[in-house]
Design a protein around this motif. Structure first.
Motif, mmCIF file in Angstrom:
data_model
loop_
_atom_site.group_PDB
_atom_site.id
_atom_site.type_symbol
_atom_site.label_atom_id
_atom_site.label_comp_id
_atom_site.label_asym_id
_atom_site.label_seq_id
_atom_site.Cartn_x
_atom_site.Cartn_y
_atom_site.Cartn_z
ATOM 1 N N ASN A 191 0.816 -1.231 0.000
ATOM 2 C CA ASN A 191 0.000 0.000 0.000
ATOM 3 C C ASN A 191 0.842 1.271 0.000
ATOM 4 O O ASN A 191 0.500 2.246 0.659
ATOM 5 C CB ASN A 191 -0.947 0.044 1.210
ATOM 6 N N CYS A 192 1.945 1.245 -0.701
ATOM 7 C CA CYS A 192 2.757 2.471 -0.706
ATOM 8 C C CYS A 192 2.313 3.427 -1.814
ATOM 9 O O CYS A 192 2.814 4.537 -1.911
ATOM 10 C CB CYS A 192 4.240 2.145 -0.811
ATOM 11 N N LEU A 193 1.375 2.974 -2.647
ATOM 12 C CA LEU A 193 0.816 3.858 -3.678
ATOM 13 C C LEU A 193 -0.620 4.199 -3.309
ATOM 14 O O LEU A 193 -1.349 3.351 -2.789
ATOM 15 C CB LEU A 193 0.830 3.166 -5.042
ATOM 16 N N SER A 194 -1.017 5.430 -3.559
ATOM 17 C CA SER A 194 -2.420 5.813 -3.333
ATOM 18 C C SER A 194 -2.781 6.909 -4.325
ATOM 19 O O SER A 194 -1.915 7.656 -4.788
ATOM 20 C CB SER A 194 -2.622 6.309 -1.898
ATOM 21 N N MET A 195 -4.067 6.976 -4.648
ATOM 22 C CA MET A 195 -4.511 8.007 -5.594
ATOM 23 C C MET A 195 -5.010 9.202 -4.796
ATOM 24 O O MET A 195 -5.745 9.043 -3.816
ATOM 25 C CB MET A 195 -5.600 7.448 -6.507
ATOM 26 N N THR A 196 -4.609 10.374 -5.195
ATOM 27 C CA THR A 196 -5.008 11.581 -4.474
ATOM 28 C C THR A 196 -6.057 12.338 -5.280
ATOM 29 O O THR A 196 -6.401 11.943 -6.394
ATOM 30 C CB THR A 196 -3.797 12.509 -4.260
ATOM 31 N N GLU A 197 -6.540 13.441 -4.710
ATOM 32 C CA GLU A 197 -7.542 14.237 -5.419
ATOM 33 C C GLU A 197 -6.902 15.365 -6.237
ATOM 34 O O GLU A 197 -7.580 16.265 -6.695
ATOM 35 C CB GLU A 197 -8.560 14.803 -4.437
ATOM 36 N N GLU A 198 -5.600 15.297 -6.423
ATOM 37 C CA GLU A 198 -4.902 16.361 -7.152
ATOM 38 C C GLU A 198 -5.082 16.175 -8.662
ATOM 39 O O GLU A 198 -4.715 15.122 -9.199
ATOM 40 C CB GLU A 198 -3.425 16.302 -6.781
ATOM 41 N N TYR A 199 -5.646 17.171 -9.309
ATOM 42 C CA TYR A 199 -5.895 17.031 -10.754
ATOM 43 C C TYR A 199 -5.248 18.127 -11.599
ATOM 44 O O TYR A 199 -5.265 18.067 -12.819
ATOM 45 C CB TYR A 199 -7.411 17.012 -11.041
ATOM 46 N N GLU A 200 -4.656 19.113 -10.953
ATOM 47 C CA GLU A 200 -4.054 20.205 -11.735
ATOM 48 C C GLU A 200 -2.596 19.874 -12.039
ATOM 49 O O GLU A 200 -1.689 20.296 -11.330
ATOM 50 C CB GLU A 200 -4.174 21.515 -10.966
ATOM 51 N N ARG A 240 5.413 13.952 -2.509
ATOM 52 C CA ARG A 240 4.849 15.221 -2.004
ATOM 53 C C ARG A 240 3.407 14.984 -1.551
ATOM 54 O O ARG A 240 2.661 14.255 -2.194
ATOM 55 C CB ARG A 240 4.873 16.263 -3.134
ATOM 56 N N LEU A 241 3.059 15.589 -0.410
ATOM 57 C CA LEU A 241 1.708 15.378 0.106
ATOM 58 C C LEU A 241 0.684 15.959 -0.861
ATOM 59 O O LEU A 241 0.934 16.996 -1.481
ATOM 60 C CB LEU A 241 1.560 16.029 1.480
ATOM 61 N N PRO A 242 -0.451 15.284 -0.994
ATOM 62 C CA PRO A 242 -1.424 15.736 -1.994
ATOM 63 C C PRO A 242 -2.010 17.102 -1.683
ATOM 64 O O PRO A 242 -2.150 17.488 -0.530
ATOM 65 C CB PRO A 242 -2.509 14.658 -1.951
ATOM 66 N N TYR A 243 -2.308 17.796 -2.758
ATOM 67 C CA TYR A 243 -2.920 19.118 -2.653
ATOM 68 C C TYR A 243 -4.425 18.948 -2.417
ATOM 69 O O TYR A 243 -5.067 18.138 -3.069
ATOM 70 C CB TYR A 243 -2.664 19.831 -3.978
ATOM 71 N N LYS A 244 -4.968 19.679 -1.453
ATOM 72 C CA LYS A 244 -6.403 19.555 -1.172
ATOM 73 C C LYS A 244 -7.108 20.889 -1.409
ATOM 74 O O LYS A 244 -6.652 21.926 -0.940
ATOM 75 C CB LYS A 244 -6.621 19.140 0.280
ATOM 76 N N VAL A 245 -8.206 20.841 -2.133
ATOM 77 C CA VAL A 245 -8.978 22.049 -2.436
ATOM 78 C C VAL A 245 -9.477 22.701 -1.145
ATOM 79 O O VAL A 245 -9.478 23.925 -1.000
ATOM 80 C CB VAL A 245 -10.184 21.679 -3.342
#
Ligand code: SF4
Ligand code: SF4
Length: 194
Positions: A117-126, A144-149
């Motif tokens: 589980n070292c891969l995960s999908m984030t909500e970063e789309y830009e 890098r930690l995912p960007y959150k709106v």
């Protein structure tokens, strides 16, 4: 005399028809003025992506065991896992890991099958860049930690339709505590357990 009366009659008829068409056009305009706005004033306003949104992949270097499962399950063998065998500890040692988001189709297979589980999908789309080579993320960029709106103070986060309470179509001026229609994934899991 007869001719003049006919001309006046035609003129009046044309005027009535023109007024009718103007009225029809304005009725459409007034109808739209009463409707709620569905536009998002990007980049000042942004929609909060749904829970299962498949955005930029996040990678945790320390958890990776260099098994290369992610490469084998990827439809285009995309992740690059650069490792060396450490003879002293008899283990693979990860040197470098990268994914090129210019080629990735965000299918999520690598995330699904990674044993640690070292891969995960984030909500970063830009992810747009001027140079496509910048889309080739190394392990530092992937870590890098995912960007959150919702955490960006410069942006007004808006809930997308899937998050709005039943019957509400406008994400503007929604009270903070208002619940969305339907259940959240964790509530569904709780229900199935009980
Ligand atoms: S599947 Fe996971 S643990 Fe295995 S090499 Fe890929 S990222 Fe690393
Ligand atoms: S999301 Fe799909 S295409 Fe992208 S690296 Fe993972 S398996 Fe490959």
């Amino acid at each position: 005399m007869f001719k003049i009366l006919k001309q006046v009659g035609d003129y009046a008829k044309g005027t009535i028809e023109a007024a009718k068409y103007i009225g029809e056009g304005l009725s459409v305009t007034f109808d739209h003025m009463r409707r709620r706005p569905v536009t998002v004033q990007y980049p000042y306003e942004k929609l909060i992506p749904s829970e299962r949104y498949r955005g930029r992949i996040h990678f945790e270097f320390d958890k990776c065991i260099s098994c290369e499962v992610c490469v084998r399950v990827c439809p285009i063998n995309l992740p690059v896992v650069d490792w060396e065998f450490n003879k002293e500890v008899k283990k693979k040692e990860l040197k470098h890991y990268s994914i090129d988001f210019g080629v990735c189709i965000f299918c999520g297979n690598c995330v699904e099958y990674c044993p640690t589980n070292c891969l995960s999908m984030t909500e970063e789309y830009e992810l747009a860049t001027y140079d496509r080579h910048e889309l080739n993320y190394d392990n530092v960029a992937l870590g890098r930690l995912p960007y959150k709106v919702t955490q960006d103070p410069m942006v007004t986060p808006l809930r997308e339709l899937g998050y709005l309470p039943k019957g509400v179509l406008d994400p503007h001026d929604l009270p903070a505590g208002s619940q969305r229609s339907g259940k959240r994934p964790e509530e569904i899991i709780e229900d199935t357990k009980s």
